[in-house]
Design a protein around this motif. Structure first.
Motif, short mmCIF file in Angstrom:
data_model
loop_
_atom_site.label_atom_id
_atom_site.label_comp_id
_atom_site.label_asym_id
_atom_site.label_seq_id
_atom_site.Cartn_x
_atom_site.Cartn_y
_atom_site.Cartn_z
N LEU A 138 0.90 -1.17 0.04
CA LEU A 138 0.23 0.06 0.00
C LEU A 138 0.86 1.25 0.01
N ARG A 139 1.92 1.30 0.68
CA ARG A 139 2.68 2.49 0.94
C ARG A 139 3.38 2.54 -0.43
N ASN A 140 3.63 1.55 -1.27
CA ASN A 140 4.40 1.50 -2.59
C ASN A 140 3.47 2.00 -3.78
N GLY A 141 2.09 2.26 -3.37
CA GLY A 141 1.15 2.58 -4.18
C GLY A 141 0.40 1.52 -4.97
N PHE A 142 0.13 0.55 -4.38
CA PHE A 142 -0.94 -0.53 -4.60
C PHE A 142 -2.11 0.12 -4.58
N ASN A 143 -2.70 0.08 -5.85
CA ASN A 143 -4.12 0.85 -5.83
C ASN A 143 -5.35 0.07 -6.01
N GLY A 144 -5.10 -1.22 -5.76
CA GLY A 144 -6.28 -1.90 -5.69
C GLY A 144 -6.60 -2.90 -6.84
N ARG A 145 -5.78 -3.04 -7.82
CA ARG A 145 -5.90 -3.65 -9.05
C ARG A 145 -5.33 -5.00 -8.87
N CYS A 146 -6.21 -6.10 -9.14
CA CYS A 146 -5.95 -7.36 -8.91
C CYS A 146 -4.82 -7.65 -9.74
N ARG A 147 -3.88 -8.48 -9.10
CA ARG A 147 -2.54 -9.00 -9.53
C ARG A 147 -2.73 -10.43 -9.97
N GLY A 148 -3.95 -10.86 -10.22
CA GLY A 148 -4.02 -12.14 -10.89
C GLY A 148 -3.61 -12.20 -12.31
N LYS A 149 -2.82 -13.01 -12.87
CA LYS A 149 -2.48 -13.22 -14.25
C LYS A 149 -3.69 -13.06 -14.98
N GLU A 150 -3.58 -12.00 -16.18
CA GLU A 150 -4.42 -11.92 -16.99
C GLU A 150 -5.78 -11.07 -16.44
N CYS A 151 -5.62 -10.69 -15.21
CA CYS A 151 -7.12 -10.11 -14.59
C CYS A 151 -6.95 -8.47 -14.91
N GLY A 152 -6.37 -8.07 -13.80
CA GLY A 152 -6.25 -6.54 -13.65
C GLY A 152 -7.33 -5.87 -13.39
N ARG A 153 -8.54 -6.51 -12.91
CA ARG A 153 -9.69 -5.83 -12.42
C ARG A 153 -9.47 -5.08 -11.03
N PRO A 154 -9.98 -3.98 -10.64
CA PRO A 154 -10.23 -3.59 -9.30
C PRO A 154 -10.60 -4.61 -8.47
N ILE A 155 -9.93 -4.65 -7.04
CA ILE A 155 -10.39 -5.60 -6.25
C ILE A 155 -11.68 -5.15 -5.21
N GLY A 156 -11.77 -3.87 -5.17
CA GLY A 156 -13.04 -3.37 -4.54
C GLY A 156 -12.75 -3.33 -3.10
N ILE A 157 -13.07 -2.06 -2.55
CA ILE A 157 -12.81 -1.69 -1.21
C ILE A 157 -13.49 -2.45 -0.11
N GLU A 158 -14.83 -3.12 -0.58
CA GLU A 158 -15.54 -4.12 0.26
C GLU A 158 -14.28 -5.05 0.88
N ARG A 159 -13.83 -5.78 -0.20
CA ARG A 159 -12.98 -6.98 -0.05
C ARG A 159 -11.82 -6.55 0.55
N LEU A 160 -11.19 -5.26 0.49
CA LEU A 160 -10.00 -5.01 0.84
C LEU A 160 -10.10 -4.55 2.24
N ARG A 161 -11.36 -3.96 2.74
CA ARG A 161 -11.47 -3.79 4.21
C ARG A 161 -11.63 -4.90 4.78
N GLU A 162 -12.18 -6.10 4.29
CA GLU A 162 -12.26 -7.37 5.01
C GLU A 162 -11.04 -8.10 5.05
N VAL A 163 -10.25 -8.16 3.93
CA VAL A 163 -8.96 -8.60 3.82
C VAL A 163 -8.06 -7.56 3.26
N PRO A 164 -7.67 -6.58 4.06
CA PRO A 164 -6.54 -5.64 3.60
C PRO A 164 -5.39 -6.07 3.02
N THR A 165 -5.01 -7.23 3.24
CA THR A 165 -3.68 -7.55 2.19
C THR A 165 -3.91 -8.36 1.20
N ALA A 166 -5.22 -8.27 0.67
CA ALA A 166 -5.70 -9.02 -0.47
C ALA A 166 -4.90 -8.04 -1.85
#
Length: 144
Positions: free
Chosen positions: A82-110
């Protein structure tokens, strides 16, 4: 269903605060387990009458320490991301969709969206092909 958005700076800071709070809790847990280890397992004198339960309890404490230290490393990595600028974009291979704040609030390390996380747990990979999305089972051979 509405597509989630990427993280704002305020949301990122809020997640860092959440992770830091959890980190303090995990560190406290580790301190307690270390103290328990020192007083119960590391005194060099296991009780003669109940050696098996003593060994089992020491194994439980060791397992708890291992789990807590692993969780601490995960939380620390989440803050670094997060400090290095992770913006919530999925790092899954070929995905890149936004993870979503609800999921990140539940699992902030996702670092994976729910969909990619499910595929990771199943041992499958989502690949975008020119005709749409394809799910590849990694435990079975496939032709490219």
């Amino acid at each position: 269903m509405k597509e989630p958005k990427l993280l704002t700076e305020g949301q990122r800071n809020g997640l860092i605060h959440r992770i830091n709070k959890r980190t303090k809790e995990v560190r406290m847990s580790i301190r307690k387990l270390v103290e328990e280890w020192k007083s119960f397992c590391d005194d060099g004198r296991p009780p003669r009458d109940d050696l098996l339960s003593h060994q089992e309890r020491c194994a439980e404490i060791r397992g708890g320490l291992r789990k807590a230290r692993s969780r601490l490393a995960e939380l620390e990595e989440g803050v670094i991301n997060l400090r290095n600028g992770f913006n919530g974009r999925c790092r899954g291979k070929e995905c890149g969709r936004p993870i979503g704040i609800e999921r990140l609030r539940e699992v902030p390390t996702a670092i994976l969206c729910s969909r990619c996380e499910r595929h990771k747990e199943k041992g499958t990979v989502v690949v975008k092909g020119h005709r749409g999305t394809v799910v590849v089972h990694t435990d079975t051979p496939h032709v490219s």
